[in-house]
Design an enzyme around this catalytic site. Structure first.
Site, PDB file in Angstrom:
ATOM      1  N   PHE A  71     -22.277  61.178  17.167  1.00 18.99           N
ATOM      2  CA  PHE A  71     -21.868  59.787  16.376  1.00 18.99           C
ATOM      3  C   PHE A  71     -20.609  59.251  17.053  1.00 18.99           C
ATOM      4  O   PHE A  71     -20.065  58.235  16.616  1.00 18.99           O
ATOM      5  CB  PHE A  71     -21.397  59.768  15.065  1.00 18.99           C
ATOM      6  CG  PHE A  71     -22.874  60.189  14.044  1.00 18.99           C
ATOM      7  CD1 PHE A  71     -23.476  59.432  13.601  1.00 18.99           C
ATOM      8  CD2 PHE A  71     -23.040  61.739  14.010  1.00 18.99           C
ATOM      9  CE1 PHE A  71     -24.657  59.693  12.814  1.00 18.99           C
ATOM     10  CE2 PHE A  71     -23.976  62.149  13.129  1.00 18.99           C
ATOM     11  CZ  PHE A  71     -24.923  61.206  12.501  1.00 18.99           C
ATOM     12  N   ALA A  73     -18.522  57.473  19.332  1.00 15.64           N
ATOM     13  CA  ALA A  73     -18.256  56.303  20.272  1.00 15.64           C
ATOM     14  C   ALA A  73     -17.680  55.171  19.921  1.00 15.64           C
ATOM     15  O   ALA A  73     -17.191  54.971  18.879  1.00 15.64           O
ATOM     16  CB  ALA A  73     -19.727  56.008  20.662  1.00 15.64           C
ATOM     17  N   TYR A 139     -20.956  48.017  26.275  1.00  9.42           N
ATOM     18  CA  TYR A 139     -21.273  48.876  25.032  1.00  9.42           C
ATOM     19  C   TYR A 139     -22.816  48.995  25.270  1.00  9.42           C
ATOM     20  O   TYR A 139     -23.198  50.253  25.096  1.00  9.42           O
ATOM     21  CB  TYR A 139     -20.865  47.972  23.765  1.00  9.42           C
ATOM     22  CG  TYR A 139     -21.519  48.826  22.531  1.00  9.42           C
ATOM     23  CD1 TYR A 139     -21.075  50.373  22.365  1.00  9.42           C
ATOM     24  CD2 TYR A 139     -22.394  48.207  21.528  1.00  9.42           C
ATOM     25  CE1 TYR A 139     -21.510  50.909  21.425  1.00  9.42           C
ATOM     26  CE2 TYR A 139     -22.879  49.175  20.494  1.00  9.42           C
ATOM     27  CZ  TYR A 139     -22.494  50.330  20.512  1.00  9.42           C
ATOM     28  OH  TYR A 139     -22.966  51.134  19.253  1.00  9.42           O
ATOM     29  N   LEU A 188     -19.178  41.922   9.537  1.00  2.56           N
ATOM     30  CA  LEU A 188     -19.165  40.717   8.611  1.00  2.56           C
ATOM     31  C   LEU A 188     -19.063  41.258   7.245  1.00  2.56           C
ATOM     32  O   LEU A 188     -18.206  40.664   6.402  1.00  2.56           O
ATOM     33  CB  LEU A 188     -20.551  39.912   8.806  1.00  2.56           C
ATOM     34  CG  LEU A 188     -21.019  38.896   7.743  1.00  2.56           C
ATOM     35  CD1 LEU A 188     -19.730  37.732   8.097  1.00  2.56           C
ATOM     36  CD2 LEU A 188     -22.274  38.364   8.109  1.00  2.56           C
ATOM     37  N   ARG A 219     -29.160  38.918  11.486  1.00  3.06           N
ATOM     38  CA  ARG A 219     -29.038  40.232  11.635  1.00  3.06           C
ATOM     39  C   ARG A 219     -30.019  41.251  10.555  1.00  3.06           C
ATOM     40  O   ARG A 219     -30.263  40.631   9.611  1.00  3.06           O
ATOM     41  CB  ARG A 219     -27.556  40.836  11.679  1.00  3.06           C
ATOM     42  CG  ARG A 219     -26.773  40.420  12.637  1.00  3.06           C
ATOM     43  CD  ARG A 219     -26.890  40.717  14.122  1.00  3.06           C
ATOM     44  NE  ARG A 219     -26.110  40.381  15.208  1.00  3.06           N
ATOM     45  CZ  ARG A 219     -26.405  39.163  15.696  1.00  3.06           C
ATOM     46  NH1 ARG A 219     -27.375  38.474  15.516  1.00  3.06           N
ATOM     47  NH2 ARG A 219     -25.806  38.971  16.704  1.00  3.06           N
ATOM     48  N   ARG A 281     -18.983  33.674  18.661  1.00  7.59           N
ATOM     49  CA  ARG A 281     -18.126  34.691  19.327  1.00  7.59           C
ATOM     50  C   ARG A 281     -18.997  35.188  20.651  1.00  7.59           C
ATOM     51  O   ARG A 281     -20.190  35.363  20.516  1.00  7.59           O
ATOM     52  CB  ARG A 281     -18.303  36.004  18.093  1.00  7.59           C
ATOM     53  CG  ARG A 281     -17.473  37.063  18.702  1.00  7.59           C
ATOM     54  CD  ARG A 281     -17.466  37.996  17.467  1.00  7.59           C
ATOM     55  NE  ARG A 281     -18.642  38.569  17.308  1.00  7.59           N
ATOM     56  CZ  ARG A 281     -18.994  39.492  16.175  1.00  7.59           C
ATOM     57  NH1 ARG A 281     -17.879  40.004  15.381  1.00  7.59           N
ATOM     58  NH2 ARG A 281     -20.094  40.147  16.056  1.00  7.59           N
ATOM     59  N   GLY A 283     -21.157  36.904  23.426  1.00  4.31           N
ATOM     60  CA  GLY A 283     -21.935  37.957  23.250  1.00  4.31           C
ATOM     61  C   GLY A 283     -22.982  38.239  22.105  1.00  4.31           C
ATOM     62  O   GLY A 283     -23.696  38.988  22.037  1.00  4.31           O
TER      63      GLY A 283
END
Ligand code: UFG
Length: 323
Positions: A71, A73, A139, A188, A219, A281, A283
């Site tokens: 995990f 990263a 990323y 968010l 999302r 924002r 990207g």
């Protein structure tokens, strides 16, 4: 024993809290973004770095590790654009060191945390695992590179692995003992809840002119405990030799816009948010929604907690957070 690298971080610490009921765990974490207090006290904790061969040797020599869950990263899209070196160093090069040491110590089972950011801007409404992977930021590239490395290691060295591509992880443990604690916070739901608690002045909605019904980005939010459950099922399948070289999406299958998320936060908490519309924002894809049909069919996993539950659990933690 299971080695959980990054087990002091947001998603890792939630996994540890669930997996510790079934397995002995050693957590390796350099605490660059994680919290020592978030690691369940029943797990062994080692402060160290996955890019450091000596730290890894010490762990693999000291504990009988049968699988590694990774995990650790960096995971901020915007930061990856301005500092790609950090992302390729920490997410790719350090992971390669971990894999090298796993091969040296003959540890052949690996669960890897990947991301919806591997898909870039998808051309389909609902993303499945066969949707083209075309990352639009370092990323996403860094995670996809590791996925490729895993496929090659599997063929050459017999590594068994499962890749889990998370959509938007959110929520907190139902005990409210651990939750989402980033500094700075960019996500968010925690930002809205911090505003509702008076910890920030306003919530900025990044863009209201997207090609979506209300103009804000959509999302697929997934409870962090549902993510933990998926990891445990994937680990069991791996250890039983039932699955390897598999990639699974982890999402709820439902899309919520930024405005809908804010409204749901208001509904769950009973507090009104102070919202402003801001610029987009860079990207941000307009819509990222998964189907998790594959992992449901193969491992029987589906998300159990909806957006209201995610926000209710996050709210409980935010009201009592200690770190
Ligand atoms: N948003 C706002 N205001 C804020 C914060 C976020 O409007 O203050 C918007 C974003 O623009 C986006 C949505 O809320 O449209 C969700 O943003 P988050 O920052 O919470 O999450 P992301 O979708 O950007 O990122 C998450 C993970 C990444 C992963 C990505 C996959 O954090 O690691 O999903 O696309 F790469």
């Amino acid at each position: 024993m299971i080695l959980v690298v990054g087990g002091a971080g947001y998603i890792g610490s939630h996994l540890v809290k669930e997996l510790i009921k079934k397995e002995d765990i050693v957590v390796l974490d350099n605490l660059s973004t994680g919290h020592r207090e978030a690691v369940d006290s029943r797990a062994v904790f080692v402060k160290g770095d996955l890019g450091n061969e000596e730290d890894l040797q010490m762990v693999f020599r000291s504990y009988p590790i049968k699988a590694v869950m990774h995990f650790a990263a960096n995971s901020l899209v915007g930061e990856s654009v301005v500092d790609p070196l950090k992302y390729y160093q920490n997410n790719v090069a350090a992971t390669l060191t971990l894999l090298k040491m796993m091969m040296k110590f003959k540890v052949k089972n690996f669960i890897f945390s990947s991301t919806a950011a591997t898909y870039g801007i998808p051309s389909v409404e609902v993303i499945d695992e066969s949707t083209a992977t075309q990352p639009i930021n370092p990323y996403g590239h860094s995670k996809l590179m590791v996925e490729q490395i895993l496929a090659d290691f599997s063929k050459a060295y017999g590594l068994n692995y499962v890749v889990l591509r998370y959509f938007n992880a959110a929520g907190a443990h139902s005990s409210a003992v651990i939750g989402e604690s980033h500094d700075p916070e960019t996500h968010l739901i925690p930002i809205v809840l911090q505003q509702l608690l008076g910890e920030r002045e306003k919530v900025s909605v990044f863009g209201s002119d997207y090609d979506t019904p209300d103009g804000t980005c959509i999302r697929d939010y997934i409870h962090v405990t549902d993510l933990a459950t998926a990891h445990i099922l994937a680990l069991e399948a791996l250890l039983l030799g039932k699955k390897s070289a598999e990639i699974y999406n982890l999402g709820n299958g439902l899309g919520f816009s930024v405005k809908e998320v804010i409204e749901t936060c208001e509904k769950v908490t009973g507090v009104k948010a102070n919202v402003e519309i801001a610029d987009r924002r860079p990207g941000d894809p307009a819509r990222l929604v998964a189907t998790s049909e594959k992992i449901y069919t193969q491992l029987g996993w589906k998300a159990d907690r909806n957006l209201e539950q995610i926000i209710a659990d996050a709210w409980k933690w935010h009201q009592n957070k200690k770190y």
